[in-house]
Design a protein around this motif. Structure first.
Motif, mmCIF file in Angstrom:
data_model
loop_
_atom_site.group_PDB
_atom_site.id
_atom_site.type_symbol
_atom_site.label_atom_id
_atom_site.label_comp_id
_atom_site.label_asym_id
_atom_site.label_seq_id
_atom_site.Cartn_x
_atom_site.Cartn_y
_atom_site.Cartn_z
ATOM 1 N N THR A 33 -16.137 52.847 -34.453
ATOM 2 C CA THR A 33 -14.865 52.283 -34.887
ATOM 3 C C THR A 33 -13.883 53.406 -35.187
ATOM 4 O OG1 THR A 33 -15.189 52.281 -37.300
ATOM 5 C CG2 THR A 33 -16.154 50.446 -36.058
ATOM 6 N N ALA A 34 -12.610 53.060 -35.140
ATOM 7 C CA ALA A 34 -11.524 53.955 -35.537
ATOM 8 C C ALA A 34 -10.226 53.157 -35.432
ATOM 9 C CB ALA A 34 -11.459 55.203 -34.651
ATOM 10 N N ARG A 35 -9.150 53.706 -35.980
ATOM 11 C CA ARG A 35 -7.835 53.069 -35.819
ATOM 12 C C ARG A 35 -7.223 53.387 -34.469
ATOM 13 N NH1 ARG A 35 -3.869 54.857 -40.313
ATOM 14 N NH2 ARG A 35 -4.651 56.873 -39.564
ATOM 15 N N THR A 36 -7.466 54.610 -33.992
ATOM 16 C CA THR A 36 -6.811 55.076 -32.774
ATOM 17 C C THR A 36 -7.566 54.588 -31.550
ATOM 18 O OG1 THR A 36 -6.063 57.051 -33.953
ATOM 19 C CG2 THR A 36 -5.940 57.100 -31.557
ATOM 20 N N VAL A 37 -7.018 53.598 -30.881
ATOM 21 C CA VAL A 37 -7.681 53.008 -29.719
ATOM 22 C C VAL A 37 -7.469 53.860 -28.478
ATOM 23 C CG1 VAL A 37 -7.764 50.980 -28.211
ATOM 24 C CG2 VAL A 37 -7.470 50.693 -30.692
ATOM 25 N N LEU A 81 -7.744 50.024 -44.377
ATOM 26 C CA LEU A 81 -6.771 49.332 -45.223
ATOM 27 C C LEU A 81 -6.694 47.843 -44.914
ATOM 28 C CD1 LEU A 81 -3.832 51.910 -45.393
ATOM 29 C CD2 LEU A 81 -5.834 51.699 -46.872
ATOM 30 N N ASP A 82 -7.465 47.399 -43.953
ATOM 31 C CA ASP A 82 -7.446 45.995 -43.526
ATOM 32 C C ASP A 82 -8.870 45.452 -43.531
ATOM 33 O OD1 ASP A 82 -7.154 43.544 -42.326
ATOM 34 O OD2 ASP A 82 -6.473 44.325 -40.394
ATOM 35 N N LEU A 83 -9.258 44.737 -44.601
ATOM 36 C CA LEU A 83 -10.635 44.250 -44.717
ATOM 37 C C LEU A 83 -10.987 43.253 -43.618
ATOM 38 C CD1 LEU A 83 -11.393 43.814 -48.531
ATOM 39 C CD2 LEU A 83 -12.054 45.656 -46.986
ATOM 40 N N ALA A 84 -10.005 42.532 -43.112
ATOM 41 C CA ALA A 84 -10.280 41.607 -42.016
ATOM 42 C C ALA A 84 -10.780 42.371 -40.794
ATOM 43 C CB ALA A 84 -9.033 40.799 -41.672
ATOM 44 N N SER A 85 -10.216 43.550 -40.535
ATOM 45 C CA SER A 85 -10.665 44.353 -39.397
ATOM 46 C C SER A 85 -12.046 44.937 -39.661
ATOM 47 C CB SER A 85 -9.655 45.461 -39.083
ATOM 48 O OG SER A 85 -9.782 46.551 -39.976
ATOM 49 N N ALA A 88 -14.381 42.107 -38.940
ATOM 50 C CA ALA A 88 -14.412 41.862 -37.497
ATOM 51 C C ALA A 88 -15.260 42.914 -36.781
ATOM 52 C CB ALA A 88 -12.995 41.850 -36.937
ATOM 53 N N ALA A 89 -15.216 44.149 -37.268
ATOM 54 C CA ALA A 89 -15.992 45.213 -36.639
ATOM 55 C C ALA A 89 -17.488 44.947 -36.761
ATOM 56 C CB ALA A 89 -15.636 46.560 -37.261
ATOM 57 N N LEU A 90 -17.943 44.612 -37.971
ATOM 58 C CA LEU A 90 -19.368 44.344 -38.135
ATOM 59 C C LEU A 90 -19.774 43.081 -37.384
ATOM 60 C CD1 LEU A 90 -22.001 45.258 -39.349
ATOM 61 C CD2 LEU A 90 -21.504 43.885 -41.375
ATOM 62 N N ASP A 91 -18.917 42.070 -37.408
ATOM 63 C CA ASP A 91 -19.208 40.844 -36.646
ATOM 64 C C ASP A 91 -19.413 41.162 -35.171
ATOM 65 O OD1 ASP A 91 -18.976 39.341 -38.947
ATOM 66 O OD2 ASP A 91 -16.933 38.658 -38.519
ATOM 67 N N ALA A 92 -18.584 42.054 -34.629
ATOM 68 C CA ALA A 92 -18.690 42.412 -33.212
ATOM 69 C C ALA A 92 -20.002 43.137 -32.919
ATOM 70 C CB ALA A 92 -17.499 43.286 -32.806
ATOM 71 N N VAL A 93 -20.422 44.010 -33.838
ATOM 72 C CA VAL A 93 -21.691 44.729 -33.662
ATOM 73 C C VAL A 93 -22.857 43.747 -33.632
ATOM 74 C CG1 VAL A 93 -23.285 46.380 -34.720
ATOM 75 C CG2 VAL A 93 -20.840 46.856 -34.713
ATOM 76 N N LYS A 142 -21.979 46.692 -47.977
ATOM 77 C CA LYS A 142 -22.612 45.511 -48.576
ATOM 78 C C LYS A 142 -23.035 44.522 -47.495
ATOM 79 C CE LYS A 142 -19.985 42.589 -50.802
ATOM 80 N NZ LYS A 142 -19.151 41.982 -51.882
ATOM 81 N N ARG A 143 -22.147 44.275 -46.543
ATOM 82 C CA ARG A 143 -22.475 43.332 -45.470
ATOM 83 C C ARG A 143 -23.584 43.887 -44.572
ATOM 84 N NH1 ARG A 143 -18.438 40.835 -41.707
ATOM 85 N NH2 ARG A 143 -20.373 39.716 -41.286
ATOM 86 N N ALA A 144 -23.503 45.161 -44.222
ATOM 87 C CA ALA A 144 -24.535 45.762 -43.373
ATOM 88 C C ALA A 144 -25.875 45.798 -44.105
ATOM 89 C CB ALA A 144 -24.120 47.164 -42.962
ATOM 90 N N LEU A 145 -25.832 46.067 -45.400
ATOM 91 C CA LEU A 145 -27.054 46.156 -46.198
ATOM 92 C C LEU A 145 -27.800 44.824 -46.210
ATOM 93 C CD1 LEU A 145 -28.891 47.757 -48.099
ATOM 94 C CD2 LEU A 145 -27.331 47.180 -49.974
ATOM 95 N N LYS A 146 -27.082 43.721 -46.278
ATOM 96 C CA LYS A 146 -27.726 42.403 -46.262
ATOM 97 C C LYS A 146 -28.480 42.177 -44.957
ATOM 98 C CE LYS A 146 -24.456 40.170 -49.434
ATOM 99 N NZ LYS A 146 -23.391 39.127 -49.575
ATOM 100 N N VAL A 147 -27.911 42.640 -43.862
ATOM 101 C CA VAL A 147 -28.598 42.532 -42.568
ATOM 102 C C VAL A 147 -29.841 43.418 -42.554
ATOM 103 C CG1 VAL A 147 -28.377 42.867 -40.074
ATOM 104 C CG2 VAL A 147 -26.435 41.996 -41.391
ATOM 105 N N MET A 148 -29.704 44.640 -43.067
ATOM 106 C CA MET A 148 -30.828 45.567 -43.104
ATOM 107 C C MET A 148 -31.962 45.035 -43.971
ATOM 108 S SD MET A 148 -28.789 49.195 -43.451
ATOM 109 C CE MET A 148 -27.806 49.865 -42.113
#
Length: 296
Positions: A33-37, A81-85, A88-93, A142-148
């Motif tokens: 992930t990164a901001r710069t696409v 700075l955008d928790l929605a992103s 979305a990143a973890l959801d995509a993974v 926190k979200r990744a840890l729950k999966v782990m």
């Protein structure tokens, strides 16, 4: 068994990019992930360079190199700075790979006000620093840890800074770090130890590393590409912290390196061979140490 999956934030350049390539060469499936696409993209808050030019590097560039190395890779735009992103990143993974075996929290918030002197730091900058250095990494972890935990295993590596461990050698206006950066990194540096304490008995390992001075695109942009200062500071190539992160994620012997800040400068890299430190322990290292060589 399926190949393990790593998510690396801030992988458009520098340590993050080198780490992504190291995991790819080790046979991992890699999400970045990164901001710069794409190259040349600008942002509201970014690294102030000495020449005003954009930093080289992008998700697209790193992805191309990963694919060129034969890796199964996924690139996802994400802004701390955008928790929605972040969500979305973890959801995509998880949608792509169905698992996450390692998380490398490497992305940072940057701005020209990040290291403002004490009396010039305002509440808005404080809020962005806390969001970028504490709230967003905690949310993602926190979200990744729950999966782990559901998987029964997982590794988290947090890339911190010496600014979170000690006072600046110079005032912010003279090239040192300001209170916001130091405080943000100090809070971030406490995260892995808490995770190791609370979840170490459930197959989770968590580490904090201090990469030290690394010869990244950001360092070159802020100090000058041929910077004498960078050489005097003993800047290391980003492949060294990348190798340390890979070792922490893959070696059972690394388990004893938890609950401390690991100085990357104590390691050395000779080709594909990572040399671990030996000798008297420092305050930020585990108490017991033996000379070790690890071939990656």
């Amino acid at each position: 068994m399926k190949r393990p999956v790593v998510l690396i934030t801030g992988a458009s350049r520098g340590i993050g990019k080198a780490t992504a390539l190291a995991f790819a060469r080790a046979g991992w499936q890699v999400a970045i992930t990164a901001r710069t696409v794409s190259e040349g993209q600008t942002h509201a808050f970014q690294v102030p360079t000495h020449n005003g030019q954009q930093l080289p590097g992008s998700l697209a560039t790193t992805l191309a190199e990963l694919q060129g190395a034969g890796a199964e890779a996924l690139a996802i735009p994400m802004d701390l700075l955008d928790l929605a992103s972040v969500d979305a990143a973890l959801d995509a993974v998880l949608a792509r790979f169905g698992r996450i075996d390692a998380l490398v929290n490497n992305a940072v918030y940057q701005s020209h006000r990040l290291n403002a002197p004490f009396l010039e730091l305002d509440a808005d900058e404080w809020a962005r620093v806390l969001q970028g250095y504490v709230v967003a990494p905690h949310h993602l972890t926190k979200r990744a840890l729950k999966v782990m935990l559901a998987q029964g295993h997982g590794v988290i590596v947090n890339v911190s800074s010496g600014a979170g461990e000690s006072d600046p050698p110079l005032a912010a206006c003279d090239g040192g770090w300001g209170v916001a950066y130091g405080a943000g990194k100090a809070a971030f540096s406490r995260m892995a130890g808490v995770i190791a304490t609370e979840f170490g008995g459930q197959g989770i390992r968590a580490y904090t590393i201090n990469p030290g001075v690394v010869a990244t695109e950001t360092l070159h942009a802020t100090l000058g590409k041929n910077g004498e200062l960078a050489r005097k500071l003993g800047a290391k190539a980003p492949e060294l912290p990348a190798a340390v992160i890979l070792w922490l994620a893959t070696s059972e012997a690394a388990a004893s390196w938890q609950k401390c800040t690991i100085p990357v400068a104590d390691f050395s890299l000779d080709g594909d061979t990572l040399h671990l430190p030996s000798g008297p322990a420092r305050r930020s290292r585990p108490d017991k140490r033996e000379s070790t060589v690890c071939t990656l």
